[in-house]
Scaffold this motif. Structure first.
Motif, PDB file in Angstrom:
ATOM      1  N   THR A 354       0.827  -1.208   0.000  1.00  0.00           N
ATOM      2  CA  THR A 354       0.000   0.000   0.000  1.00  0.00           C
ATOM      3  C   THR A 354       0.862   1.260   0.000  1.00  0.00           C
ATOM      4  N   TYR A 358       0.671   4.195  -2.778  1.00  0.00           N
ATOM      5  CA  TYR A 358       0.460   5.598  -2.427  1.00  0.00           C
ATOM      6  C   TYR A 358       1.615   6.460  -2.947  1.00  0.00           C
ATOM      7  N   GLU A 375     -10.568   1.457  -2.046  1.00  0.00           N
ATOM      8  CA  GLU A 375      -9.762   0.765  -1.035  1.00  0.00           C
ATOM      9  C   GLU A 375     -10.658   0.172   0.046  1.00  0.00           C
ATOM     10  N   GLY A 416      -7.260  -1.141  -4.270  1.00  0.00           N
ATOM     11  CA  GLY A 416      -6.515  -1.624  -3.112  1.00  0.00           C
ATOM     12  C   GLY A 416      -5.993  -3.039  -3.272  1.00  0.00           C
ATOM     13  N   GLU A 417      -6.818  -3.931  -3.828  1.00  0.00           N
ATOM     14  CA  GLU A 417      -6.400  -5.320  -4.003  1.00  0.00           C
ATOM     15  C   GLU A 417      -7.304  -6.000  -5.024  1.00  0.00           C
TER      16      GLU A 417
END
Length: 587
Positions: A354, A358, A375, A416-417
């Protein structure tokens, strides 16, 4: 530096100097207090002028504290120097309950003094006016002891004095070093009615215990706090540099009260003990704004609580400061400069994925770019980035949020994933229609991301067309600078990491000391493996190769592996071979 307890106990006290403690007036030291603070860079001239306007005969130090312009910790060394007496920041751990009542309460309140402790017939007393000889004479007459004064701000004396004279006043060895205001709820961010606390959670020892845990977690740079029920006692552990470390074992009867206190702070249901709960709270610890994500889980022995500690001051979103070598940084920049495509960051939980995402967003964002993220949850809020929080509770899935985001005219999308086929398909399709898509996957290395997408049901030709690059990463602990020593690793260890250099050379590892809590490590740094997708690799991906073919291609093109990068750090003395094997050897 502020005087410690040991310094206050000096057997040869300095005689008080008859210097009056008055506002901003000059002292024999030469300069007024306000001027000293301004020259030290602790106070702006405009703030000083404003404080002098508000002074109205009061002492300048007290006014500055009241207005929040200077901290007590910053002021005390100046007061100590000006008054030629020790200065103390008052807290419960500095007060001996057996000694404090040697001065009657009415005298203490009238004279603004507080007895701290007695050493060899000398009573050390915190005083708002430590150079008032008449007060010292009166205290010596009342107590029958020699009095050694120490300066403390009047507001600090008034704050601690009522507590010190309570019948049940005791000093807990666990919380003695934690100031009462070391942890406070940031009510601008989360409005919490502390009166809703039950009697169980509202006891002062429990609040102090929770404060102690939070303060020490932040001071040690912990990423998580685990509070676990047990048979003989509860266990409090903190995760520092990726490893759990035990810091406390509260008595089992305190566990429910600790959990209730945390639930109150996080605005969770304190009456619900059978279902998991999630909450969030903003607190200020030692003057630093901390975001805590709270999760509870019912177990057979009681509720377990985990707090994720999000300290923006402790992280950097600058790619150049994450430890990426120059040659890899250039490759990653090429990936991020592409106008469209899918860029993936892979690694296990807690490997810093993460943070890398970012940092990538910070690199590509501008006033000309519309960046949207989805996210679960949003960990840190970024300027000029539209962040969407997906959650099962709101029925907003990654795939559902992505479809809505695509109607928001985005340039860059961060997911996010990628957890399932649906999300993977939408991400690939978005990257094929002119968007730069950043996301994460749980795979061991960079080549594994390609086979993982195939396993999810994405056809190879779409992966070949959409994929821009993959970054695999790990975090390795760095050797403690205070206890590092050289050693010769055994041949078996060198064979395990494929070392081809001089085997007569020494490597470095930490032996363990008080600074690193006997771990041998202090801090972490990233190691990276970057797979850049060019024409040759696209052609290979289209043929649906197996994992070993992809890895072999990466090596033949001059790519380095996570293990290579870890060994490089070990050769530089920044980490140990044991740590490299733990983090990066997975074949």
């Amino acid at each position: 530096m502020t005087t410690t307890v040991d310094e206050l106990q000096s057997p040869e006290p300095r005689p008080p100097s008859p210097v009056p403690l008055t506002g901003n007036a000059p002292t024999p030291r030469g300069k007024p207090l306000g001027q000293q603070l301004a020259e030290a860079g602790l106070l702006e001239e405009s703030d000083l002028a404003r404080a002098l306007t508000e002074q109205s005969g009061r002492r300048l130090g007290e006014v500055l504290l009241e207005m929040g312009l200077v901290s007590e910790e910053d002021l005390l060394p100046f007061m100590e120097e000006r008054l030629s007496v020790p200065a103390a920041r008052l807290r419960e751990g500095l007060v001996d309950p057996a000694v404090v009542k040697r001065i009657p309460r009415e005298v203490a309140e009238e004279r603004r003094v507080l007895a701290l402790f007695e050493v060899r017939g000398t009573l050390h007393v915190a005083m708002a006016e430590p150079q008032d000889l008449s007060v010292i004479d009166d205290l010596e007459r009342i107590t029958g002891l020699r009095v050694e004064p120490a300066f403390a701000f009047e507001s600090s004396v008034e704050r601690l004095l009522p507590r010190a004279y309570e019948e049940d006043f005791t000093v807990d060895a666990v919380t003695a070093d934690v100031d009462g205001d070391a942890v406070r709820v940031d009510e601008d961010a989360v409005h919490i009615d502390l009166h809703q606390a039950t009697t169980l959670a509202g006891e002062s020892p429990v609040i102090s215990l929770v404060n102690y845990v939070l303060v020490h977690a932040v001071r040690q740079g912990a990423s998580d706090v685990h509070i676990e029920p047990g048979h003989g006692s509860s266990v409090v552990r903190v995760r520092v540099d990726g490893q759990l470390r035990e810091i406390l074992r509260p008595r089992p009867e305190h566990h429910a009260a600790i959990v209730s206190r945390i639930k109150v702070l996080a605005k969770m249901d304190i009456a619900e003990h059978r279902l998991p709960q999630d909450g969030r709270v903003h607190v200020v610890v030692d003057g630093r704004k901390i975001d805590l994500r709270v999760s509870t889980l019912p177990t057979v022995l009681g509720e377990k609580v985990v707090l994720r500690v999000l300290d923006r001051a402790n992280v950097t979103f600058d790619l150049g400061r994450l430890g990426i070598p120059d040659h890899q940084y250039q490759t990653l920049s090429r990936i991020l400069k592409k106008p469209f495509g899918l860029a993936l960051v892979t690694g296990p939980t807690g490997s810093g994925k993460t943070t890398t995402l970012y940092s990538a967003l910070e690199l590509v964002k501008s006033v000309h770019t519309n960046i949207v993220t989805v996210e679960d949850p949003v960990e840190y809020q970024l300027e000029m980035v539209n962040q969407v929080q997906a959650s099962a509770a709101s029925k907003l899935t990654f795939a559902g949020a992505l479809r809505s985001i695509l109607r928001q005219d985005p340039d860059v999308i961060m997911i996010g994933e990628i957890r399932d086929r649906e999300t993977a398909e939408v991400a690939v399709q978005a990257s094929l229609t002119g968007h730069l898509v950043l996301s994460t996957l749980h795979t061991n290395d960079s080549a594994g991301a390609i086979t993982r997408l195939v396993d999810m049901g994405i056809v190879p030709f779409k992966i070949a067309a959409s994929l821009a690059g993959v970054v695999a990463q790990r975090l390795v602990r760095t050797n403690c600078p205070h206890c590092s020593t050289q050693y010769f690793p055994p041949d078996e260890q060198l064979d395990l990491v494929g070392f081809r250099g001089d085997r007569r050379r020494q490597f470095v590892r930490g032996e363990g000391c008080r600074n690193c809590y006997d771990t041998g490590f202090e801090g972490r740094v990233g190691i990276y493996e970057i797979l850049f997708v060019d024409g040759q690799l696209r052609e290979l991906i289209g043929r649906n190769p197996d994992l070993e073919e992809l890895r072999r291609f990466h090596r033949e093109q001059g790519g380095t592996t996570l293990l290579n990068e870890g060994v490089r750090l070990a050769q530089e003395g920044r980490t140990s071979l044991d740590e490299v094997i733990r983090a990066a050897h997975f074949d």
